[in-house]
Design an enzyme around this catalytic site. Structure first.
Site, PDB file in Angstrom:
ATOM      1  N   TYR A 237       0.891  -1.090  -0.247  1.00 13.91           N
ATOM      2  CA  TYR A 237      -0.167   0.090  -0.181  1.00 13.91           C
ATOM      3  C   TYR A 237       0.998   1.568   0.121  1.00 13.91           C
ATOM      4  O   TYR A 237       2.028   1.264   0.383  1.00 13.91           O
ATOM      5  CB  TYR A 237      -0.965   0.056   1.111  1.00 13.91           C
ATOM      6  CG  TYR A 237      -0.177  -0.255   2.491  1.00 13.91           C
ATOM      7  CD1 TYR A 237      -0.083  -1.487   3.017  1.00 13.91           C
ATOM      8  CD2 TYR A 237      -0.168   1.040   3.370  1.00 13.91           C
ATOM      9  CE1 TYR A 237       0.571  -1.600   4.394  1.00 13.91           C
ATOM     10  CE2 TYR A 237       0.443   0.855   4.685  1.00 13.91           C
ATOM     11  CZ  TYR A 237       0.796  -0.432   4.915  1.00 13.91           C
ATOM     12  OH  TYR A 237       1.298  -0.853   6.351  1.00 13.91           O
TER      13      TYR A 237
ATOM     14  N   ARG B 146       2.434  11.043   4.792  1.00 12.36           N
ATOM     15  CA  ARG B 146       2.534  11.807   5.970  1.00 12.36           C
ATOM     16  C   ARG B 146       1.440  12.987   6.203  1.00 12.36           C
ATOM     17  O   ARG B 146       1.592  13.565   5.163  1.00 12.36           O
ATOM     18  CB  ARG B 146       3.804  12.126   6.607  1.00 12.36           C
ATOM     19  CG  ARG B 146       4.820  10.992   6.693  1.00 12.36           C
ATOM     20  CD  ARG B 146       4.681  10.429   8.159  1.00 12.36           C
ATOM     21  NE  ARG B 146       5.636   9.518   8.321  1.00 12.36           N
ATOM     22  CZ  ARG B 146       5.247   8.192   8.709  1.00 12.36           C
ATOM     23  NH1 ARG B 146       4.069   7.788   9.120  1.00 12.36           N
ATOM     24  NH2 ARG B 146       6.309   7.297   9.331  1.00 12.36           N
TER      25      ARG B 146
HETATM   26  C1  VOV Z   1       8.468  -5.430  10.131  1.00 10.41           C
HETATM   27  C2  VOV Z   1       8.058  -4.566  10.417  1.00 10.41           C
HETATM   28  C3  VOV Z   1       8.601  -3.089  10.470  1.00 10.41           C
HETATM   29  C4  VOV Z   1       9.760  -2.660  10.836  1.00 10.41           C
HETATM   30  C5  VOV Z   1      10.950  -3.245  11.594  1.00 10.41           C
HETATM   31  C6  VOV Z   1       9.957  -1.235  10.556  1.00 10.41           C
HETATM   32  C7  VOV Z   1      11.116  -0.296  11.013  1.00 10.41           C
HETATM   33  C8  VOV Z   1      11.353   0.875  10.331  1.00 10.41           C
HETATM   34  C9  VOV Z   1      12.635   1.590  11.005  1.00 10.41           C
HETATM   35  C10 VOV Z   1      13.703   1.272  11.671  1.00 10.41           C
HETATM   36  C11 VOV Z   1      12.392   2.744  10.038  1.00 10.41           C
HETATM   37  C12 VOV Z   1      13.311   3.907   9.972  1.00 10.41           C
HETATM   38  C13 VOV Z   1      14.635   3.843   9.361  1.00 10.41           C
HETATM   39  C14 VOV Z   1      14.527   3.414   8.109  1.00 10.41           C
HETATM   40  O1  VOV Z   1      14.911   1.932   7.866  1.00 10.41           O
HETATM   41  O2  VOV Z   1      14.219   4.040   7.159  1.00 10.41           O
HETATM   42  C15 VOV Z   1      11.293   2.581   9.367  1.00 10.41           C
HETATM   43  C16 VOV Z   1      10.773   3.561   8.205  1.00 10.41           C
HETATM   44  C17 VOV Z   1       9.569   3.667   7.988  1.00 10.41           C
HETATM   45  N1  VOV Z   1       8.660   2.888   7.872  1.00 10.41           N
HETATM   46 FE1  VOV Z   1       8.715   1.193   9.058  1.00 10.41          FE
HETATM   47  N2  VOV Z   1       9.035  -0.616   9.867  1.00 10.41           N
HETATM   48  C18 VOV Z   1       8.009  -1.708   9.827  1.00 10.41           C
HETATM   49  C19 VOV Z   1       6.921  -1.845   9.066  1.00 10.41           C
HETATM   50  C20 VOV Z   1       6.387  -0.582   8.601  1.00 10.41           C
HETATM   51  C21 VOV Z   1       4.925  -0.395   8.087  1.00 10.41           C
HETATM   52  C22 VOV Z   1       3.730  -1.621   8.417  1.00 10.41           C
HETATM   53  C23 VOV Z   1       4.821   0.745   7.710  1.00 10.41           C
HETATM   54  C24 VOV Z   1       3.370   1.350   7.423  1.00 10.41           C
HETATM   55  C25 VOV Z   1       3.051   2.243   8.631  1.00 10.41           C
HETATM   56  C26 VOV Z   1       1.553   1.619   9.001  1.00 10.41           C
HETATM   57  O3  VOV Z   1       1.124   2.229  10.137  1.00 10.41           O
HETATM   58  O4  VOV Z   1       0.907   0.975   8.514  1.00 10.41           O
HETATM   59  C27 VOV Z   1       6.057   1.551   7.862  1.00 10.41           C
HETATM   60  C28 VOV Z   1       6.169   2.625   7.357  1.00 10.41           C
HETATM   61  C29 VOV Z   1       7.371   3.241   7.241  1.00 10.41           C
HETATM   62  C30 VOV Z   1       7.916   4.468   6.578  1.00 10.41           C
HETATM   63  C31 VOV Z   1       6.940   5.149   5.535  1.00 10.41           C
HETATM   64  C32 VOV Z   1       8.993   4.766   6.986  1.00 10.41           C
HETATM   65  C33 VOV Z   1       9.840   5.832   6.281  1.00 10.41           C
HETATM   66  C34 VOV Z   1       9.588   7.211   7.270  1.00 10.41           C
HETATM   67  C35 VOV Z   1      10.212   8.211   7.010  1.00 10.41           C
HETATM   68  O5  VOV Z   1       9.835   9.461   7.624  1.00 10.41           O
HETATM   69  O6  VOV Z   1      11.447   8.406   6.566  1.00 10.41           O
HETATM   70  N3  VOV Z   1       6.889   0.593   8.358  1.00 10.41           N
HETATM   71  N4  VOV Z   1      10.693   1.498   9.415  1.00 10.41           N
END
Ligand code: VOV
Length: 247
Positions: A143, A147
């Site tokens: 999906y 922000r």
């Molecule tokens: C397995 C699940 C999981 C894990 C471990 C995880 C971890 C992390 C880490 C450590 C980081 C930051 C460093 C990087 O690696 O960028 C991120 C970054 C990010 N994430 Fe995440 N995320 C997950 C999963 C995960 C989900 C399910 C979603 C959707 C949100 C939701 O509510 O549906 C998401 C979104 C994001 C986004 C949009 C970003 C970038 C944001 C920004 O402003 O740059 N993400 N995410």
């Protein structure tokens, strides 16, 4: 003014969703169908070779629900390679029976809120995350998301430290799903209609719902997340397409 966070950018991604034109497919002769499937197998084998040579990655998925039937997901070092690949695919016989349903163009992205001072050009862990082999796990969920930029909650007006704190909390929730859900976050500001693409892999479908539900309560999602349409499906081998298309 809040400061932008530096991003590390890896391979470019094309999520290409198609619907099967069953009416046209059923009208095609058996020879035509065979030819279309064989030609596709050859093209897909080339994409797999690219993955073997670590010059990209590929995945084929059967999508559940009416939004699409198939997802062809490719990663490449450059956007031009994706454009070429898309054009080659559109020229195939099989593509005559596939109706474009949705596409998403983005680039694998890591933000550096929690950077540990590693060199992304040489650090093997960062390299593996920026140029990933798409997980061969059974299920996929994709999906796009934004922000919020409203008057009350505007992500881009939050200070970097505060955004870092929120992302840390987000990461901690994600870590609870280690081994159950893998995420590939792709950035698409300037490339497509949403700001990020979220591609998740799981062995069990239900883990998507559990993770995404739990994350809704994280401050960063509760206050700042807006979501596009969700697509879910199952990973398939190229040979499975013969069964899928069998009529
Ligand atoms: C397995 C699940 C999981 C894990 C471990 C995880 C971890 C992390 C880490 C450590 C980081 C930051 C460093 C990087 O690696 O960028 C991120 C970054 C990010 N994430 Fe995440 N995320 C997950 C999963 C995960 C989900 C399910 C979603 C959707 C949100 C939701 O509510 O549906 C998401 C979104 C994001 C986004 C949009 C970003 C970038 C944001 C920004 O402003 O740059 N993400 N995410």
């Amino acid at each position: 003014m809040p400061e932008a966070v530096e991003t590390l950018d890896g391979w470019y991604a094309l999520h290409d969703f198609r619907k099967i034109d069953w009416t046209a497919w059923k009208l095609a002769s058996e020879d035509e169908q065979k030819q279309a499937l064989n030609e596709f197998q050859e093209l897909y084998a080339n994409w797999e070779d690219v993955e073997q040579n670590r010059q990209g990655s590929v995945g084929l998925y059967q999508i559940v629900g009416q939004k699409a039937d198939l997802l062809f997901l490719n990663l490449r070092p450059t956007m031009e390679e994706l454009t070429d690949l898309e054009t080659s695919f559109n020229k195939t016989k099989l593509a005559e029976f596939l109706i474009p349903a949705y596409s998403y163009v983005s680039v694998v992205e890591l933000s550096t809120y929690m950077a540990k001072g590693k060199d992304p050009e040489t650090d093997p862990e960062l390299q593996a995350r920026l140029r990933p082999v798409l997980p061969k796990w059974d299920h996929i969920c994709f999906y796009p998301m934004d922000r919020k930029k409203g008057e009350g909650n505007n992500w881009f007006m939050e200070e970097k430290d505060e955004r870092g704190r929120l992302m840390y909390e987000h990461g901690m929730t994600g870590r609870k799903y280690a081994g159950k859900v893998r995420q590939i976050i792709t950035g698409s500001i300037g490339f497509d209609d949403w700001e990020w693409g979220v591609t998740l892999y799981a062995h069990e479908m239900l883990q998507f719902k559990k993770l995404i539900y739990e994350m809704r309560f994280d401050e960063v999602s509760a206050r700042f997340a807006e979501f596009g349409e969700f697509y879910i499906g199952h990973r398939k081998e190229k040979e499975d397409l013969n069964d899928i298309m069998s009529v």
